[in-house]
Design a protein around this motif. Structure first.
Motif, PDB file in Angstrom:
ATOM      1  N   VAL A  39     -31.898  33.632  19.935  1.00  0.00           N
ATOM      2  CA  VAL A  39     -31.533  33.465  21.344  1.00  0.00           C
ATOM      3  C   VAL A  39     -32.349  32.264  21.818  1.00  0.00           C
ATOM      4  O   VAL A  39     -33.587  32.246  21.713  1.00  0.00           O
ATOM      5  N   LYS A  40     -31.670  31.228  22.276  1.00  0.00           N
ATOM      6  CA  LYS A  40     -32.314  29.961  22.644  1.00  0.00           C
ATOM      7  C   LYS A  40     -33.013  30.100  24.005  1.00  0.00           C
ATOM      8  O   LYS A  40     -32.797  31.082  24.723  1.00  0.00           O
ATOM      9  N   PRO A  41     -33.829  29.088  24.371  1.00  0.00           N
ATOM     10  CA  PRO A  41     -34.582  29.200  25.633  1.00  0.00           C
ATOM     11  C   PRO A  41     -33.711  29.501  26.861  1.00  0.00           C
ATOM     12  O   PRO A  41     -34.112  30.268  27.736  1.00  0.00           O
ATOM     13  N   ASP A  42     -32.499  28.926  26.909  1.00  0.00           N
ATOM     14  CA  ASP A  42     -31.621  29.209  28.062  1.00  0.00           C
ATOM     15  C   ASP A  42     -31.136  30.660  28.026  1.00  0.00           C
ATOM     16  O   ASP A  42     -31.005  31.303  29.078  1.00  0.00           O
ATOM     17  N   GLY A  43     -30.910  31.194  26.836  1.00  0.00           N
ATOM     18  CA  GLY A  43     -30.497  32.598  26.710  1.00  0.00           C
ATOM     19  C   GLY A  43     -31.588  33.545  27.180  1.00  0.00           C
ATOM     20  O   GLY A  43     -31.321  34.553  27.839  1.00  0.00           O
ATOM     21  N   VAL A  44     -32.841  33.196  26.853  1.00  0.00           N
ATOM     22  CA  VAL A  44     -33.979  34.021  27.295  1.00  0.00           C
ATOM     23  C   VAL A  44     -34.112  33.922  28.814  1.00  0.00           C
ATOM     24  O   VAL A  44     -34.205  34.936  29.516  1.00  0.00           O
ATOM     25  N   GLN A  45     -34.113  32.668  29.332  1.00  0.00           N
ATOM     26  CA  GLN A  45     -34.279  32.464  30.789  1.00  0.00           C
ATOM     27  C   GLN A  45     -33.182  33.151  31.587  1.00  0.00           C
ATOM     28  O   GLN A  45     -33.410  33.662  32.676  1.00  0.00           O
ATOM     29  N   ILE A  52     -27.260  40.371  24.026  1.00  0.00           N
ATOM     30  CA  ILE A  52     -26.975  39.846  22.682  1.00  0.00           C
ATOM     31  C   ILE A  52     -27.351  40.883  21.617  1.00  0.00           C
ATOM     32  O   ILE A  52     -26.577  41.165  20.699  1.00  0.00           O
ATOM     33  N   ILE A  53     -28.513  41.497  21.771  1.00  0.00           N
ATOM     34  CA  ILE A  53     -28.915  42.532  20.811  1.00  0.00           C
ATOM     35  C   ILE A  53     -27.905  43.693  20.856  1.00  0.00           C
ATOM     36  O   ILE A  53     -27.495  44.209  19.818  1.00  0.00           O
ATOM     37  N   ARG A  54     -27.495  44.064  22.055  1.00  0.00           N
ATOM     38  CA  ARG A  54     -26.535  45.157  22.214  1.00  0.00           C
ATOM     39  C   ARG A  54     -25.240  44.877  21.437  1.00  0.00           C
ATOM     40  O   ARG A  54     -24.719  45.734  20.744  1.00  0.00           O
ATOM     41  N   ARG A  55     -24.751  43.630  21.502  1.00  0.00           N
ATOM     42  CA  ARG A  55     -23.504  43.298  20.798  1.00  0.00           C
ATOM     43  C   ARG A  55     -23.661  43.448  19.282  1.00  0.00           C
ATOM     44  O   ARG A  55     -22.769  43.947  18.602  1.00  0.00           O
ATOM     45  N   PHE A  56     -24.802  42.986  18.753  1.00  0.00           N
ATOM     46  CA  PHE A  56     -25.013  43.089  17.296  1.00  0.00           C
ATOM     47  C   PHE A  56     -25.207  44.543  16.877  1.00  0.00           C
ATOM     48  O   PHE A  56     -24.696  44.977  15.847  1.00  0.00           O
ATOM     49  N   VAL A  93     -34.206  19.126  20.074  1.00  0.00           N
ATOM     50  CA  VAL A  93     -35.547  19.604  19.719  1.00  0.00           C
ATOM     51  C   VAL A  93     -36.351  19.904  20.991  1.00  0.00           C
ATOM     52  O   VAL A  93     -37.042  20.925  21.081  1.00  0.00           O
ATOM     53  N   LYS A  94     -36.233  19.045  21.987  1.00  0.00           N
ATOM     54  CA  LYS A  94     -36.956  19.255  23.265  1.00  0.00           C
ATOM     55  C   LYS A  94     -36.472  20.541  23.963  1.00  0.00           C
ATOM     56  O   LYS A  94     -37.263  21.360  24.422  1.00  0.00           O
ATOM     57  N   TYR A  95     -35.167  20.690  24.044  1.00  0.00           N
ATOM     58  CA  TYR A  95     -34.563  21.885  24.682  1.00  0.00           C
ATOM     59  C   TYR A  95     -35.016  23.154  23.961  1.00  0.00           C
ATOM     60  O   TYR A  95     -35.449  24.128  24.588  1.00  0.00           O
ATOM     61  N   MET A  96     -34.974  23.129  22.640  1.00  0.00           N
ATOM     62  CA  MET A  96     -35.298  24.335  21.874  1.00  0.00           C
ATOM     63  C   MET A  96     -36.783  24.691  21.929  1.00  0.00           C
ATOM     64  O   MET A  96     -37.167  25.837  21.692  1.00  0.00           O
ATOM     65  N   SER A  97     -37.630  23.674  22.234  1.00  0.00           N
ATOM     66  CA  SER A  97     -39.072  23.955  22.316  1.00  0.00           C
ATOM     67  C   SER A  97     -39.520  24.110  23.770  1.00  0.00           C
ATOM     68  O   SER A  97     -40.709  24.249  24.049  1.00  0.00           O
ATOM     69  N   SER A  98     -38.568  24.117  24.704  1.00  0.00           N
ATOM     70  CA  SER A  98     -38.933  24.105  26.129  1.00  0.00           C
ATOM     71  C   SER A  98     -39.344  25.477  26.667  1.00  0.00           C
ATOM     72  O   SER A  98     -39.828  25.588  27.777  1.00  0.00           O
ATOM     73  N   GLY A  99     -39.119  26.523  25.905  1.00  0.00           N
ATOM     74  CA  GLY A  99     -39.474  27.870  26.363  1.00  0.00           C
ATOM     75  C   GLY A  99     -39.344  28.836  25.214  1.00  0.00           C
ATOM     76  O   GLY A  99     -38.910  28.449  24.117  1.00  0.00           O
ATOM     77  N   VAL A 138     -21.431  27.232  29.271  1.00  0.00           N
ATOM     78  CA  VAL A 138     -20.377  26.233  29.502  1.00  0.00           C
ATOM     79  C   VAL A 138     -20.602  24.905  28.764  1.00  0.00           C
ATOM     80  O   VAL A 138     -19.652  24.172  28.525  1.00  0.00           O
ATOM     81  N   GLU A 139     -21.874  24.589  28.405  1.00  0.00           N
ATOM     82  CA  GLU A 139     -22.137  23.266  27.834  1.00  0.00           C
ATOM     83  C   GLU A 139     -22.707  23.362  26.433  1.00  0.00           C
ATOM     84  O   GLU A 139     -23.547  24.241  26.171  1.00  0.00           O
ATOM     85  N   VAL A 140     -22.316  22.428  25.562  1.00  0.00           N
ATOM     86  CA  VAL A 140     -22.780  22.463  24.165  1.00  0.00           C
ATOM     87  C   VAL A 140     -24.306  22.329  24.066  1.00  0.00           C
ATOM     88  O   VAL A 140     -24.937  22.908  23.178  1.00  0.00           O
ATOM     89  N   GLY A 141     -24.891  21.595  25.012  1.00  0.00           N
ATOM     90  CA  GLY A 141     -26.349  21.402  25.000  1.00  0.00           C
ATOM     91  C   GLY A 141     -27.124  22.581  25.573  1.00  0.00           C
ATOM     92  O   GLY A 141     -28.357  22.561  25.637  1.00  0.00           O
ATOM     93  N   ARG A 142     -26.425  23.613  26.013  1.00  0.00           N
ATOM     94  CA  ARG A 142     -27.069  24.843  26.539  1.00  0.00           C
ATOM     95  C   ARG A 142     -26.195  26.027  26.086  1.00  0.00           C
ATOM     96  O   ARG A 142     -25.632  26.750  26.900  1.00  0.00           O
ATOM     97  N   ASN A 143     -26.125  26.202  24.763  1.00  0.00           N
ATOM     98  CA  ASN A 143     -25.158  27.183  24.240  1.00  0.00           C
ATOM     99  C   ASN A 143     -25.787  28.520  23.838  1.00  0.00           C
ATOM    100  O   ASN A 143     -25.257  29.243  23.012  1.00  0.00           O
ATOM    101  N   VAL A 144     -26.904  28.837  24.409  1.00  0.00           N
ATOM    102  CA  VAL A 144     -27.621  30.136  24.445  1.00  0.00           C
ATOM    103  C   VAL A 144     -27.993  30.832  23.133  1.00  0.00           C
ATOM    104  O   VAL A 144     -28.900  31.655  23.108  1.00  0.00           O
ATOM    105  N   ILE A 145     -27.306  30.508  22.038  1.00  0.00           N
ATOM    106  CA  ILE A 145     -27.599  31.257  20.799  1.00  0.00           C
ATOM    107  C   ILE A 145     -27.331  30.400  19.567  1.00  0.00           C
ATOM    108  O   ILE A 145     -26.463  29.515  19.592  1.00  0.00           O
ATOM    109  N   HIS A 146     -28.108  30.655  18.526  1.00  0.00           N
ATOM    110  CA  HIS A 146     -27.889  29.997  17.231  1.00  0.00           C
ATOM    111  C   HIS A 146     -27.599  31.051  16.185  1.00  0.00           C
ATOM    112  O   HIS A 146     -28.198  32.132  16.208  1.00  0.00           O
TER     113      HIS A 146
END
Ligand SMILES: Nc1ncnc2c1ncn2[C@@H]1O[C@@H]2COP(=O)(O)O[C@H]2[C@H]1O
Length: 180
Positions: A39-45, A52-56, A93-99, A138-146
């Motif tokens: 879950v990427k920083p935007d997904g956490v925020q 996400i855990i519930r779906r899996f 890399v900056k986005y993924m390390s931002s939080g 909505v945006e590829v640069g903030r796509n909440v999960i990997h």
């Protein structure tokens, strides 16, 4: 001395050893296939971790490793090495390390391929409703999960984010209701 274990304890240990050896030798195939999900920083925020855990969990996959961490740029450069020439690499890399992120390993039959379907397309605009990206971004640069894109990538990514003893082998009581 030292061999006071009951026969059933010893059988359990042997069973565990055999299962473990089988999964290790086979590179985690079949119902033991594993994938790396973050879950990427935007997904956490945006407080999507529980959803996400519930779906899996509801799908029937088994959680075998999880940690909450702030990734270093170095770790992310390794994770995204294949994308190093892309124009968006620095920003990624900056986005993924931002939080903080939530790094997880999920296990189950065809978990790599099925997880990718559950996530949706890399670009949320191409993701169908019902998928995680189709529903929550909505945006590829903030796509909440990997999610790993192949069994080989999954193995590389799990080794990058988890030590071997952080990934558990455990028996799930509902397994017989998920697999024949
Ligand atoms: N055109 C793009 N612009 C910005 N980020 C991108 C672009 N394409 C891919 N990415 C990011 O690169 C990531 C690579 O794999 P992910 O599944 O983590 O999700 C992807 C996006 O976060």
């Amino acid at each position: 001395m030292g061999s006071k274990r009951s026969l059933s304890d010893q059988n359990d240990l042997m069973d565990f050893g055999t299962k473990h050896a089988r999964t290790s030798e086979s590179g985690w195939t079949g119902v033991n296939e594993r994938t790396f999900i973050a879950v990427k920083p935007d997904g956490v925020q945006r407080r999507l971790v529980g959803e996400i855990i519930r779906r899996f969990e509801r799908k029937g996959f088994k959680l075998v490793g999880m940690k909450f961490l702030q990734a270093s740029e170095e770790q992310l450069r390794q994770h995204y090495y294949a994308l190093r020439e892309k124009p968006f690499y620095g920003g990624l890399v900056k986005y993924m390390s931002s939080g903080p992120i939530v790094a997880m390993v999920w296990q189950g039959l065809d978990v790599v391929k099925t997880s990718r379907k559950m996530l949706g397309e890399t670009n949320p605009a191409d993701s169908l409703p019902g998928t995680i990206r189709g529903d929550y971004c909505v945006e590829v640069g903030r796509n909440v999960i990997h999610g790993s894109d192949s069994v080989e990538s999954a193995q590389r990514e799990m080794a990058l984010w988890f030590k071997q003893n952080e990934l558990l082998c455990w028996e799930e009581c509902s397994e017989h209701w998920i697999y024949v």
